[in-house]
Design an enzyme around this catalytic site. Structure first.
Site, PDB file in Angstrom:
ATOM      1  N   ASP A  30       8.366  -5.596   8.638  1.00  0.00           N
ATOM      2  CA  ASP A  30       9.189  -4.831   7.702  1.00  0.00           C
ATOM      3  C   ASP A  30      10.385  -4.308   8.481  1.00  0.00           C
ATOM      4  O   ASP A  30      10.259  -3.998   9.669  1.00  0.00           O
ATOM      5  CB  ASP A  30       8.386  -3.664   7.110  1.00  0.00           C
ATOM      6  CG  ASP A  30       8.941  -3.219   5.778  1.00  0.00           C
ATOM      7  OD1 ASP A  30       8.303  -3.479   4.745  1.00  0.00           O
ATOM      8  OD2 ASP A  30      10.042  -2.618   5.767  1.00  0.00           O
ATOM      9  N   ALA A 252      -3.822   1.460 -27.392  1.00  0.00           N
ATOM     10  CA  ALA A 252      -2.561   2.081 -27.813  1.00  0.00           C
ATOM     11  C   ALA A 252      -2.327   3.331 -26.973  1.00  0.00           C
ATOM     12  O   ALA A 252      -3.267   3.975 -26.496  1.00  0.00           O
ATOM     13  CB  ALA A 252      -2.635   2.444 -29.287  1.00  0.00           C
ATOM     14  N   CYS A 260       6.117  -2.983 -12.490  1.00  0.00           N
ATOM     15  CA  CYS A 260       6.064  -4.416 -12.809  1.00  0.00           C
ATOM     16  C   CYS A 260       6.422  -4.754 -14.249  1.00  0.00           C
ATOM     17  O   CYS A 260       7.381  -5.482 -14.489  1.00  0.00           O
ATOM     18  CB  CYS A 260       4.677  -4.948 -12.473  1.00  0.00           C
ATOM     19  SG  CYS A 260       4.227  -4.625 -10.767  1.00  0.00           S
ATOM     20  N   LYS A 263      10.105  -4.031 -15.424  1.00  0.00           N
ATOM     21  CA  LYS A 263      11.048  -4.840 -14.637  1.00  0.00           C
ATOM     22  C   LYS A 263      10.893  -6.334 -14.965  1.00  0.00           C
ATOM     23  O   LYS A 263      11.875  -7.044 -15.160  1.00  0.00           O
ATOM     24  CB  LYS A 263      10.755  -4.581 -13.155  1.00  0.00           C
ATOM     25  CG  LYS A 263      11.478  -5.458 -12.177  1.00  0.00           C
ATOM     26  CD  LYS A 263      11.235  -4.998 -10.752  1.00  0.00           C
ATOM     27  CE  LYS A 263      10.039  -5.606 -10.108  1.00  0.00           C
ATOM     28  NZ  LYS A 263      10.132  -6.887  -9.488  1.00  0.00           N
ATOM     29  N   ARG A 327       6.779   5.216 -10.795  1.00  0.00           N
ATOM     30  CA  ARG A 327       7.927   4.393 -11.218  1.00  0.00           C
ATOM     31  C   ARG A 327       7.797   4.028 -12.702  1.00  0.00           C
ATOM     32  O   ARG A 327       6.750   3.570 -13.148  1.00  0.00           O
ATOM     33  CB  ARG A 327       8.025   3.133 -10.350  1.00  0.00           C
ATOM     34  CG  ARG A 327       8.563   3.453  -8.964  1.00  0.00           C
ATOM     35  CD  ARG A 327       8.568   2.246  -8.078  1.00  0.00           C
ATOM     36  NE  ARG A 327       7.210   1.881  -7.656  1.00  0.00           N
ATOM     37  CZ  ARG A 327       6.937   0.820  -6.907  1.00  0.00           C
ATOM     38  NH1 ARG A 327       7.900   0.021  -6.515  1.00  0.00           N
ATOM     39  NH2 ARG A 327       5.689   0.557  -6.562  1.00  0.00           N
TER      40      ARG A 327
END
Ligand code: UGA
Length: 431
Positions: A30, A252, A260, A263, A327
């Site tokens: 990374d 529901a 995910c 996007k 997110r």
């Protein structure tokens, strides 16, 4: 086998750790030095049940190594997984700049046959680009293959999902690539779906989009159930027990979130558009998902009458239980909308408070559900964490300013809530 992982985000780290646990030698790279330093010490920065133990174990036995050197990763590996992010651009299209950079770096360091595997979620035809970039930047005649091997793991159950997949999808162009990937995944004893690279790329986008469609479909049904006064939980069961439809991902709620579905649905609409197909169905899926949050805010307003000055207690901030990931969490949009209406917000989440503190302004973060309930005009369930399912409701009722519960995840039995003296409403339920 010698495996290289480039990008130690969610998918990269889980993939690397699990491959090491299966007996392979894995190097994870990374460009975030701090992250690499902390991973070398065995500190995992994301909350994922079981991940830290696997990282520690394989760090110790020497099968899992971390580095900030792509060169080391490429030269020491036979199979290289590209796991870097593909964040959305402003228009929703996937940004593939990191994929391109990594492909270039691989080309510059290639020192023998390599199988380069796309693991990141990418639009169809990205594999062709990766192949093209590597071929054009490579300074030698060394052979390589590109493959697509999408990942289907979910946050919160990532290790279990990785180790027990429903299927392993392999998109390849050569027998050598196919054999290598089958060999690597054989210990998982899962069915293989072998196709070409484009097929595998579409399978990933289409799988997430289909699941998002299922959720929006049942959310749309929940709105009809609510108007006519019947129960979406029973309706979903009645539909979902048909094996062709299935009850999974058919609950529901206040809409899907996470890093995910929102996007990927958007990126799939974009790539389809680029290819000349108007994917109107998915646009509607997105629209229903957004609408579900607006309707929920209206529901809160209906229960409390006027919103300005009302104290709202929110339980759950993460986009789903068992993760600290916020997110695109529906809870955040709902909080912001309520604040815009003049409400005061108190909130609690078992894991996501630290992350939420960095984003939400003016929210009073609490240590537990009872602190949230104290003096609030209502209690709102935004994430279905298990600890919210079994609360001391007598205590909650005493603490609340008014005994109102608004359940965005349908975790309670409406009859029981009513019996306990709560004014209760949920999503598409008979109350
Ligand atoms: C999703 C997919 O499920 C994985 O297969 C995939 O690998 C992953 O995306 C990815 O592409 O990396 P994840 O985002 O971790 O996994 O979360 P899910 O469990 O799929 O939940 C997504 C959202 O849908 C959550 O906000 C959840 O609350 C919502 N949801 C789920 C519903 O509203 N109703 C349901 O019935 C199920």
């Amino acid at each position: 086998m010698n495996i290289g992982i480039i990008g130690t985000g969610y998918v990269g780290l889980v993939t690397g750790a699990c491959f090491a646990d299966l007996g392979n030698n894995v190097i994870c790279a990374d460009n975030d030095n701090e992250k690499i330093k902390s991973l070398k010490k065995g500190n995992v920065t994301i909350y994922e049940p079981g991940l830290e133990e696997i990282v520690m174990r394989n760090n110790k036995n020497g099968r899992l190594k971390f580095t900030d050197s792509i060169k080391e990763t490429v030269t020491k590996s036979d199979i290289i997984f590209i796991c870097v992010g593909t964040p959305p651009k402003e228009n929703g299209e996937a940004d593939l700049i990191y994929i391109e950079r990594v492909s270039r770096d691989i080309a510059r360091n290639i020192n023998g046959y390599k199988l380069i595997v796309e693991k990141s979620t990418v639009p169809v035809q990205t594999g062709e680009r990766v192949k093209d970039v590597i071929s054009s930047y490579k300074k030698n005649k060394i052979k390589f293959d590109v493959a697509s091997n999408p990942e289907f793991l979910r946050e919160g159950t990532a290790i279990k999902d990785f180790m027990n997949p429903d299927r392993v999808v392999i998109g390849i162009e050569s027998k050598r690539a196919k054999n290598l990937l089958i060999e690597l995944y054989r210990p998982l004893r899962a069915p293989f779906v072998v196709t070409d690279i484009k097929g595998a790329e579409i399978i990933k986008h289409a799988s997430n989009s289909f699941l998002a469609t299922k959720i929006s479909f049942i959310n749309a049904i929940s709105n009809i159930c609510e108007v006519v006064g019947t129960d979406v939980v029973e309706v979903a069961k009645g539909i979902g027990l048909d094996k062709r439809i299935n009850t999974d991902f058919f609950n529901a709620g206040i809409g899907y979130g996470g890093s995910c579905f929102p996007k990927d649905v958007n990126a799939f609409i974009h790539i389809a558009d680029k290819l000349g197909y108007d994917f109107g169905l998915l646009r509607e899926v997105e629209k229903i998902n957004e609408m579900q949050k607006d309707l929920f805010v209206k529901k809160i307003k209906h229960m409390l009458w006027n919103l300005p000055g009302k104290k709202i207690g929110i339980l759950g901030l993460s986009f789903k239980p068992d993760t600290d990931d916020i997110r695109s969490a529906p809870a955040l949009d709902i909080i912001v909308a309520l604040q815009a209406e003049g409400c005061d917000i108190k909130a609690y989440d078992p894991k996501a408070v630290n992350k939420a503190k960095k984003i939400l302004k003016g929210v009073k973060f609490c240590k537990n559900a009872y602190e949230v309930a104290r003096g609030s005009d209502c209690l709102v369930i935004a994430t279905e964490w298990n600890e919210f399912k079994e609360l001391d409701f007598k205590r909650i009722k005493r603490l609340l300013h008014r005994p109102i519960i608004i359940d965005g995840r349908n975790i309670y039995d409406p009859k029981k809530m009513k019996k306990m003296g709560f004014r209760y409403t949920a999503i598409g339920r008979k109350v």
